[in-house]
Design an enzyme around this catalytic site. Structure first.
Site, PDB file in Angstrom:
ATOM      1  N   ARG A  66      58.309  48.024  33.185  1.00  0.00           N
ATOM      2  CA  ARG A  66      57.422  46.939  33.505  1.00  0.00           C
ATOM      3  C   ARG A  66      56.039  47.778  34.087  1.00  0.00           C
ATOM      4  O   ARG A  66      56.204  48.318  34.898  1.00  0.00           O
ATOM      5  CB  ARG A  66      58.054  46.184  34.803  1.00  0.00           C
ATOM      6  N   HIS A 119      48.361  41.978  38.949  1.00  0.00           N
ATOM      7  CA  HIS A 119      48.983  42.582  40.103  1.00  0.00           C
ATOM      8  C   HIS A 119      47.740  42.866  40.868  1.00  0.00           C
ATOM      9  O   HIS A 119      47.432  44.096  41.146  1.00  0.00           O
ATOM     10  CB  HIS A 119      49.770  43.933  39.460  1.00  0.00           C
ATOM     11  N   GLU A 142      53.688  38.454  42.731  1.00  0.00           N
ATOM     12  CA  GLU A 142      53.688  38.025  44.360  1.00  0.00           C
ATOM     13  C   GLU A 142      52.300  37.198  44.896  1.00  0.00           C
ATOM     14  O   GLU A 142      51.567  37.915  45.493  1.00  0.00           O
ATOM     15  CB  GLU A 142      53.587  39.482  45.093  1.00  0.00           C
ATOM     16  N   ASN A 150      61.133  39.731  43.548  1.00  0.00           N
ATOM     17  CA  ASN A 150      60.853  41.192  44.138  1.00  0.00           C
ATOM     18  C   ASN A 150      61.368  41.255  45.688  1.00  0.00           C
ATOM     19  O   ASN A 150      61.034  40.617  46.597  1.00  0.00           O
ATOM     20  CB  ASN A 150      59.534  41.617  44.257  1.00  0.00           C
ATOM     21  N   TYR A 188      62.706  43.655  48.979  1.00  0.00           N
ATOM     22  CA  TYR A 188      62.531  44.982  49.571  1.00  0.00           C
ATOM     23  C   TYR A 188      63.544  44.904  50.966  1.00  0.00           C
ATOM     24  O   TYR A 188      64.113  45.851  51.045  1.00  0.00           O
ATOM     25  CB  TYR A 188      61.268  45.218  50.039  1.00  0.00           C
ATOM     26  N   GLU A 201      61.362  43.765  41.259  1.00  0.00           N
ATOM     27  CA  GLU A 201      60.929  45.117  42.058  1.00  0.00           C
ATOM     28  C   GLU A 201      61.991  45.197  43.107  1.00  0.00           C
ATOM     29  O   GLU A 201      62.526  44.115  43.722  1.00  0.00           O
ATOM     30  CB  GLU A 201      59.528  44.710  42.790  1.00  0.00           C
TER      31      GLU A 201
END
Ligand code: GBH
Length: 467
Positions: free
Chosen positions: A73, A118, A163, A305, A307, A373
């Site tokens: 990606r 991005h 995002e 995504n 985290y 992600e």
């Protein structure tokens, strides 16, 4: 066990790795401008050179092959392709660069997943109002069509916008990301709205003009933490957690996957706060126009995504000032069971990913999911033997397997963030998320595999062999 055709990937983003910020008549982006201003980024660092992937793409390809990835990606730099942001002027050198990247990947049997945006808006468009301006959505649509037309014969997985939450909130409310605006309480909602419109227009364009011929899939990447009430038996904490989710995951996922509009909790919280502060305009959260196609249904898969995880309680406002935190009235509370052990914001909670995937399955009608992600940057000096991060990937991939097998979530792929140590936005080069170490003091930006990269490669191989 993972499905046979599971995507094993890693990701990067143009500004974080490419460098070549002025090479071959690339136009400047808002991140070029932001970094060149003093006091914005750690150590006043910038992405002028970064990993120099614009010149060293072949080195990245070696890394990709070494890991045995099935997918890679990466993002396109809008202002490298269209230096002024519009299709009036196309930079053929930029087209050539990405053509080579895509062709090389395919020649090595690696499928590209391409992000159109991005965080790096062309500066020329920022000068005309950027994402605050409704017309930026149509310009994004033109750019998207240009990319589908140019690369879509070979690219079958597209992410329109990465995002939107981060761009809206960090870029326009907190001012810690480009374009560095601090306009709390209104601008982030407007920017988020225009990004949703932009995404929906691009998806519609793909659907009507390219899908039948190219047969690809398009979505937007939504970042979300997993959140739980600080006290599970406290109603205020439970309600705060729902508000927190509505203002993060729900802000973008609810319109696209559920109703075509923002979560009701979000709108009523903002309206209530407006009344409390005597704000004149009826609503700070824009409404979707009946004259434009709906954003509902404009995603072919769910791109997540993930985290970290948080516990939540009411609170966290900005006093008498209007701001998103006051609207949300939900604060993150650190919990000893989920300690921060990476960069300032990262608590390692692999099980939070499994819970979030289950929540997505239940809330958004069991979509196919790509984890676009996920990663971890440990603190302290660089260690090529990064045992802790290697363990993190093992634990996380086990949780993904459980989500698939035990919870029935239709996860189709996992992309580690990131292929390389890179320019980590406001943290500059001080934070390293790579599977490969990059020596930024070396002119050749030499790449060295971390232990975590080696372990990830082993896991990929094992699953490819069906073990
Ligand atoms: C991703 O965002 C980005 O897509 C990627 O480019 C980046 O390299 C990666 O994160 C690693 O950071 O500083 O306390 O205000 C992940 C979502 C949301 C995580 C904002 C960091 C900042 C918290 N990010 N958050 S704070």
């Amino acid at each position: 066990m993972f499905p046979r055709d599971f995507a094993w990937g890693a990701g990067t983003a143009a500004y974080q790795i490419e460098g070549g910020w002025q090479a071959d008549s690339k136009g400047p982006s808002i991140w070029d401008t932001f970094c060149h201003e003093k006091g914005k980024v750690f150590g006043d660092q910038n992405g002028d050179v970064a990993c120099n992937s614009y010149e060293l793409w072949e080195k990245d390809l070696e890394c990709i092959r070494k890991l045995g990835l099935t997918h890679y990606r990466f993002s396109l730099s809008w202002s490298r392709l269209l230096p002024e942001g519009t299709t009036r002027h196309v930079n053929q050198k930029g087209v050539q660069y990405y053509n080579k990247v895509i062709d090389d990947l395919l020649a090595c049997n690696v499928s590209p997943m391409v992000t159109l945006y991005h965080f790096d808006l062309p500066q020329a468009l920022q000068d005309q109002g950027g994402w605050k301006s409704p017309s930026t959505a149509s310009l994004f649509d033109s750019y998207a069509k240009f990319c589908f037309q140019t690369f879509g014969d070979r690219v079958k997985l597209w992410i329109t916008i990465n995002e939107p939450y981060v761009c809206a909130k960090l870029g326009h409310e907190d001012g810690i990301h480009a374009p560095g605006l601090k306009e709390p309480g209104t601008t982030a909602y407007l920017v988020g709205h225009n990004m949703l419109r932009a995404h929906a227009m691009a998806w519609q364009s793909y659907d009507s003009l390219y899908r039948s011929k190219q047969g690809g899939q398009v979505s937007l990447a939504i970042n979300s933490d997993w959140v739980e009430p600080f006290s599970t038996d406290c109603n205020e904490d439970i309600a705060a957690t729902e508000r927190y989710l509505a203002f993060s995951l729900g802000w973008f996922a609810w319109p696209v996957f559920v109703t075509g509009d923002y979560p009701e909790i979000m709108r009523s919280a903002i309206d209530a706060q407006s009344r409390k502060l005597g704000h004149k305009d009826s609503s700070r959260l824009p409404s979707f126009s009946k004259d434009e196609p709906s954003v509902l249904g404009t995603a072919d898969f769910f791109a997540l995504n993930y985290y970290t995880s948080r516990k939540v309680k009411p609170g966290g406002g900005c006093g008498r000032m209007m701001c998103m935190k006051s609207d949300r009235d939900a604060a993150e509370v650190l919990d000893p069971s989920w300690p921060i052990c990476g960069v300032s914001w990262l608590a390692v909670v692999p099980d939070g990913l499994r819970k979030l995937l289950k929540y997505i399955k239940d809330t958004f009608n069991n979509p196919t999911v790509y984890i676009t992600e996920n990663g971890f940057s440990q603190l302290g000096p660089v260690e090529i033997e990064d045992v802790q991060r290697a363990e993190f990937y093992k634990d996380t991939i086990l949780k993904v397997a459980e989500a698939i097998q035990e919870d029935g979530v239709r996860v189709r792929g996992y992309f580690a963030w990131s292929l390389l140590d890179n320019f980590e936005w406001a943290d500059g080069f001080s934070v390293r998320f790579g599977l490969f170490h990059v020596d930024f003091a070396d002119e050749m930006r030499s790449r060295t595999v971390y232990r975590s990269g080696q372990e990830y490669a082993k896991m990929i191989l094992k699953h490819k062999l069906g073990k």
